[in-house]
Design a protein around this motif. Sequence first.
Motif, short mmCIF file in Angstrom:
data_model
loop_
_atom_site.label_atom_id
_atom_site.label_comp_id
_atom_site.label_asym_id
_atom_site.label_seq_id
_atom_site.Cartn_x
_atom_site.Cartn_y
_atom_site.Cartn_z
N ILE A 1 32.73 50.83 39.65
CA ILE A 1 32.19 49.50 39.30
C ILE A 1 32.93 48.47 40.16
N VAL A 2 32.23 47.55 40.76
CA VAL A 2 32.90 46.47 41.50
C VAL A 2 32.36 45.13 41.05
N ILE A 3 33.27 44.25 40.64
CA ILE A 3 32.88 42.89 40.27
C ILE A 3 33.37 41.94 41.34
N GLU A 4 32.50 41.08 41.80
CA GLU A 4 32.87 40.04 42.74
C GLU A 4 32.98 38.75 41.93
N SER A 5 34.21 38.31 41.74
CA SER A 5 34.45 37.08 40.98
C SER A 5 34.42 35.89 41.94
N VAL A 6 33.48 34.99 41.71
CA VAL A 6 33.31 33.87 42.65
C VAL A 6 33.24 32.54 41.89
N ASP B 1 27.45 50.05 46.84
CA ASP B 1 26.50 49.38 47.74
C ASP B 1 26.08 48.00 47.21
N ASN B 2 25.87 47.87 45.90
CA ASN B 2 25.52 46.57 45.33
C ASN B 2 26.53 46.16 44.28
N ARG B 3 27.28 45.09 44.61
CA ARG B 3 28.32 44.62 43.68
C ARG B 3 27.72 43.73 42.61
N ILE B 4 28.42 43.67 41.47
CA ILE B 4 28.09 42.69 40.45
C ILE B 4 28.72 41.38 40.90
N VAL B 5 27.98 40.29 40.89
CA VAL B 5 28.56 38.99 41.19
C VAL B 5 28.58 38.18 39.90
N LEU B 6 29.75 37.66 39.56
CA LEU B 6 29.87 36.87 38.32
C LEU B 6 30.76 35.66 38.56
N PRO B 7 30.50 34.57 37.84
CA PRO B 7 31.30 33.36 38.04
C PRO B 7 32.68 33.46 37.39
N MET B 8 33.69 32.96 38.10
CA MET B 8 35.02 32.89 37.49
C MET B 8 35.09 31.69 36.54
N ASN B 9 36.12 31.64 35.72
CA ASN B 9 36.35 30.55 34.76
C ASN B 9 35.18 30.31 33.82
N PHE C 1 34.59 38.95 28.61
CA PHE C 1 35.82 38.64 29.35
C PHE C 1 35.69 37.30 30.04
N PHE C 2 36.81 36.86 30.56
CA PHE C 2 36.91 35.56 31.23
C PHE C 2 37.79 35.79 32.45
N MET C 3 37.21 35.66 33.63
CA MET C 3 37.99 35.91 34.85
C MET C 3 38.66 34.62 35.29
N ASN C 4 39.99 34.64 35.39
CA ASN C 4 40.69 33.40 35.73
C ASN C 4 41.06 33.26 37.20
N ARG C 5 40.53 34.15 38.04
CA ARG C 5 40.75 33.99 39.48
C ARG C 5 39.63 34.67 40.25
N PRO C 6 39.40 34.25 41.49
CA PRO C 6 38.37 34.91 42.29
C PRO C 6 38.90 36.22 42.85
N GLY C 7 38.03 37.10 43.29
CA GLY C 7 38.48 38.36 43.88
C GLY C 7 37.53 39.49 43.58
N LEU C 8 37.94 40.68 44.03
CA LEU C 8 37.16 41.90 43.75
C LEU C 8 37.89 42.70 42.69
N PHE C 9 37.22 43.03 41.62
CA PHE C 9 37.85 43.81 40.57
C PHE C 9 37.16 45.16 40.45
#
Length: 226
Positions: free
Chosen positions: A209-214, A139-147, A184-192
Amino acid sequence: MSTWANLGLQDSASPLMEQLIFFHDHALLILVMITVLVGYLMFMLFFNNYVNRFLLHGQLIEMIWTILPAIILLFIAFPSLRLLYLLDEINEPSVTLKSIGHQWYWSYEYSDFNNIEFDSYMIPTNELPTDGFRLLDVDNRIVLPMNSQIRILVTAADVIHSWTIPALGVKVDGTPGRLNQTNFFMNRPGLFYGQCSEICGANHSFMPIVIESVPTNYFIKWISNN
Ligand code: CUA
């Protein structure tokens, strides 16, 4: 995320996971070569009629078949050790997220930003939207910045849980009374997507667990609206 017939590792979304995949393939290649060689030798023994009645010892061959496997093992040990230290390296994280495991959901705290905190529950199948992923969406995703470098602090409130995201190469136990750290370091946007991977009770399978990489500006927008 994993979809049908994907039996291998997921596509990486971070440099560390990429390295983990390289190491996996490297180790597998060595394993296949050894299996083929030993399999061939064992198979060929069935058709060997030669017998040496006076054979008592063979120092030379024993030296060879002791030292050679030891050298081969070094080719796995050194890259493995390199990866181990690489995974633990933390360089100036720009965001810190604290995830706390509960029976049976995760809760998160963004202590860098006015201490935003929320719970994250799996969406039950009967409430799932048609484009939702069963047993995986929350219901509530984690939102985190990419790069950007992200630090994760993991702990638990009741029993041991494990915060695991395969695409990012992250797997850390959340233990009551302890605070574990990873990055970690997310190198692309997306849902993980990830799941708890420490058998923590009846609903262990139902605390994903859902991460929203933005991009960073989206993250700033999201964080300031919370
Ligand atoms: Cu939490 Cu398994």
